[in-house]
Design a protein around this motif. Structure first.
Motif, PDB file in Angstrom:
ATOM      1  N   LEU A  95       0.855  -1.188   0.000  1.00 53.41           N
ATOM      2  CA  LEU A  95       0.000   0.000   0.000  1.00 53.41           C
ATOM      3  C   LEU A  95       0.890   1.237   0.000  1.00 53.41           C
ATOM      4  N   THR A  96       0.329   2.337  -0.445  1.00 51.27           N
ATOM      5  CA  THR A  96       1.036   3.611  -0.426  1.00 51.27           C
ATOM      6  C   THR A  96       0.728   4.314   0.883  1.00 51.27           C
ATOM      7  N   TYR A  97       1.786   4.663   1.597  1.00 55.85           N
ATOM      8  CA  TYR A  97       1.636   5.295   2.904  1.00 55.85           C
ATOM      9  C   TYR A  97       2.329   6.652   2.884  1.00 55.85           C
ATOM     10  N   THR A  98       1.647   7.660   3.416  1.00 52.68           N
ATOM     11  CA  THR A  98       2.219   9.005   3.503  1.00 52.68           C
ATOM     12  C   THR A  98       2.760   9.237   4.904  1.00 52.68           C
ATOM     13  N   LEU A  99       4.049   9.539   4.990  1.00 46.15           N
ATOM     14  CA  LEU A  99       4.669   9.766   6.289  1.00 46.15           C
ATOM     15  C   LEU A  99       4.038  10.971   6.978  1.00 46.15           C
ATOM     16  N   VAL A 100       3.750  10.819   8.268  1.00 43.36           N
ATOM     17  CA  VAL A 100       3.176  11.900   9.069  1.00 43.36           C
ATOM     18  C   VAL A 100       4.234  12.399  10.050  1.00 43.36           C
ATOM     19  N   ALA A 130      13.774   4.710   9.585  1.00 42.31           N
ATOM     20  CA  ALA A 130      13.602   3.429   8.887  1.00 42.31           C
ATOM     21  C   ALA A 130      13.351   2.297   9.868  1.00 42.31           C
ATOM     22  N   GLU A 131      14.024   2.320  11.012  1.00 44.98           N
ATOM     23  CA  GLU A 131      13.801   1.287  12.024  1.00 44.98           C
ATOM     24  C   GLU A 131      12.371   1.363  12.554  1.00 44.98           C
ATOM     25  N   ALA A 132      11.899   2.579  12.816  1.00 42.47           N
ATOM     26  CA  ALA A 132      10.536   2.758  13.316  1.00 42.47           C
ATOM     27  C   ALA A 132       9.502   2.294  12.285  1.00 42.47           C
ATOM     28  N   LEU A 133       9.703   2.657  11.033  1.00 37.42           N
ATOM     29  CA  LEU A 133       8.765   2.252   9.980  1.00 37.42           C
ATOM     30  C   LEU A 133       8.822   0.747   9.751  1.00 37.42           C
ATOM     31  N   GLY A 134      10.009   0.162   9.878  1.00 32.50           N
ATOM     32  CA  GLY A 134      10.135  -1.283   9.744  1.00 32.50           C
ATOM     33  C   GLY A 134       9.268  -2.006  10.750  1.00 32.50           C
ATOM     34  N   GLU A 135       9.282  -1.560  12.007  1.00 29.68           N
ATOM     35  CA  GLU A 135       8.453  -2.202  13.019  1.00 29.68           C
ATOM     36  C   GLU A 135       6.967  -1.913  12.788  1.00 29.68           C
ATOM     37  N   LYS A 136       6.655  -0.732  12.323  1.00 28.87           N
ATOM     38  CA  LYS A 136       5.253  -0.378  12.097  1.00 28.87           C
ATOM     39  C   LYS A 136       4.622  -1.256  11.026  1.00 28.87           C
ATOM     40  N   PHE A 137       5.415  -1.610  10.001  1.00 26.32           N
ATOM     41  CA  PHE A 137       4.886  -2.397   8.885  1.00 26.32           C
ATOM     42  C   PHE A 137       5.523  -3.783   8.781  1.00 26.32           C
ATOM     43  N   HIS A 138       6.180  -4.231   9.862  1.00 26.43           N
ATOM     44  CA  HIS A 138       6.691  -5.601   9.985  1.00 26.43           C
ATOM     45  C   HIS A 138       7.697  -5.958   8.894  1.00 26.43           C
ATOM     46  N   VAL A 139       8.466  -5.005   8.452  1.00 24.80           N
ATOM     47  CA  VAL A 139       9.334  -5.202   7.292  1.00 24.80           C
ATOM     48  C   VAL A 139      10.781  -4.901   7.663  1.00 24.80           C
ATOM     49  N   SER A 140      11.705  -5.616   7.044  1.00 28.17           N
ATOM     50  CA  SER A 140      13.118  -5.330   7.294  1.00 28.17           C
ATOM     51  C   SER A 140      13.462  -3.952   6.728  1.00 28.17           C
ATOM     52  N   PRO A 141      14.245  -3.159   7.437  1.00 29.83           N
ATOM     53  CA  PRO A 141      14.652  -1.857   6.908  1.00 29.83           C
ATOM     54  C   PRO A 141      15.333  -1.968   5.545  1.00 29.83           C
ATOM     55  N   GLN A 159       5.610   9.957   0.258  1.00 29.51           N
ATOM     56  CA  GLN A 159       4.786   8.771   0.019  1.00 29.51           C
ATOM     57  C   GLN A 159       5.687   7.582  -0.264  1.00 29.51           C
ATOM     58  N   ILE A 160       5.440   6.484   0.459  1.00 39.57           N
ATOM     59  CA  ILE A 160       6.281   5.305   0.317  1.00 39.57           C
ATOM     60  C   ILE A 160       5.418   4.057   0.145  1.00 39.57           C
ATOM     61  N   LEU A 161       6.035   2.973  -0.360  1.00 41.88           N
ATOM     62  CA  LEU A 161       5.382   1.677  -0.453  1.00 41.88           C
ATOM     63  C   LEU A 161       5.763   0.837   0.750  1.00 41.88           C
ATOM     64  N   VAL A 162       4.755   0.193   1.355  1.00 40.68           N
ATOM     65  CA  VAL A 162       4.985  -0.645   2.536  1.00 40.68           C
ATOM     66  C   VAL A 162       4.143  -1.912   2.425  1.00 40.68           C
TER      67      VAL A 162
END
Length: 309
Positions: A95-100, A130-141, A159-162
């Protein structure tokens, strides 16, 4: 690990991330297929651990657990029957996610390895966005970076893909927690023994074996501080002293401590999600922070815990 063909992945997934049709489109590469399978397993509550687009031991166990629960041959392999069953969930892979502002506010600071140095910090927050977003979306940085070449992960509005791991149905409360030392998994079960969810874990070592037996949960503590006693650790550094380490996702027990009736043992998160299921622990049961947080919401004091070989 297979090479991740990012140029093709971005071309295919990036253009289709918002389209329901993507769920029915055959992935262009084996890496694309593995990524989709990992996302669907996560959504089905059979966690492959950190989503990285590669087939490893955690994904093998996630597939085997999913297969067993859904009446399929529990091979741990992504066969056609399992692929078709997973794709009953037609949610797009990305999904496309917009950083807040909250995603980039920090403060972000390096986290030292030494316990005595950790104890000097006012909080054990994330080291990078990147570490915070990795945990938020369960993905490796590393995969997050490959999905988003040229993107500024520290800028609100970017806007990023996650991986699309949001919006999954809520689970029922668990009647039992079962941890398998050999399989390196934790399962939540209902009163009839049906598996509600499964997660990879690290659980014990030669020096600190998992305490096999039947226990109970004594309490659930979110955002815990960590009371470090070097006398309890065979690998403590000379000169280490009793100290308290502040709360935060990079705290040694992560964002959750689930206390067991066995003294000094618990189920908890970790600051190093990539290590879960692939390393040893000091006897406790270690999950990724996001899995530990989910488990914490599905158990309560008195819930049975079975620790088995």
């Amino acid at each position: 690990m297979k090479t991740f063909r990012i140029h093709l992945l971005i071309a295919v997934l990036g253009s289709l991330a918002g389209s329901p049709a993507f769920a029915q489109t055959a992935p262009a590469t084996e890496s694309d297929k593995l990524l989709r399978a990992q996302v669907l397993l996560d959504r089905a509550h059979f966690s492959p651990g950190e989503i990285d687009g590669a087939y490893g031991s955690n994904m093998h166990q996630a597939l085997a657990g999913y297969q067993k629960t859904h009446g399929l041959n529990p091979t741990g392999k992504l066969d056609e029957a399992t692929w078709n069953a997973l794709n009953a969930d037609q949610t797009p892979t990305l999904l496309t996610y917009t950083l807040v502002d909250a995603d980039v506010a920090g403060p972000f600071r390096p986290v030292p390895d030494d316990m005595m140095e950790k104890a000097k910090l006012p909080a054990l927050g994330y080291s990078t966005p990147a570490e915070a977003l990795g945990e938020k979306f369960h993905v490796s940085p590393a995969l997050l970076a490959k999905l988003n070449p040229g993107k500024d992960l520290g800028r609100a509005g970017e806007q990023i893909l996650v991986p699309n791991v949001v919006g999954t149905p809520a689970l029922a409360q668990a009647a039992r927690v079962v941890v398998s030392k050999d399989a390196r998994i934790l399962q939540l079960q209902d009163a009839a023994g049906t598996i509600l969810a499964q997660y990879p874990v690290s659980s014990g070592s030669e020096h600190d074996p998992l305490p096999i037996g039947h226990w109970k949960i004594d309490g659930v503590h979110r955002n815990p501080t960590y009371h470090y006693n070097p006398k309890l650790f065979w690998d403590a550094k000379p000169g280490d002293k009793n100290t308290t380490i502040a709360a935060g996702p990079n705290n040694p027990v992560g964002v959750v401590w689930i206390d067991l009736s066995k003294p000094h043992y618990g189920i908890h998160g970790t600051p190093v999600p990539a290590s879960v299921g692939k390393s040893e622990s000091h006897g406790c049961i270690r999950l990724t922070n996001w899995s530990a947080s989910e488990v914490a919401g599905l158990v309560q004091p008195g819930t049975e815990v079975v620790l088995e070989e």
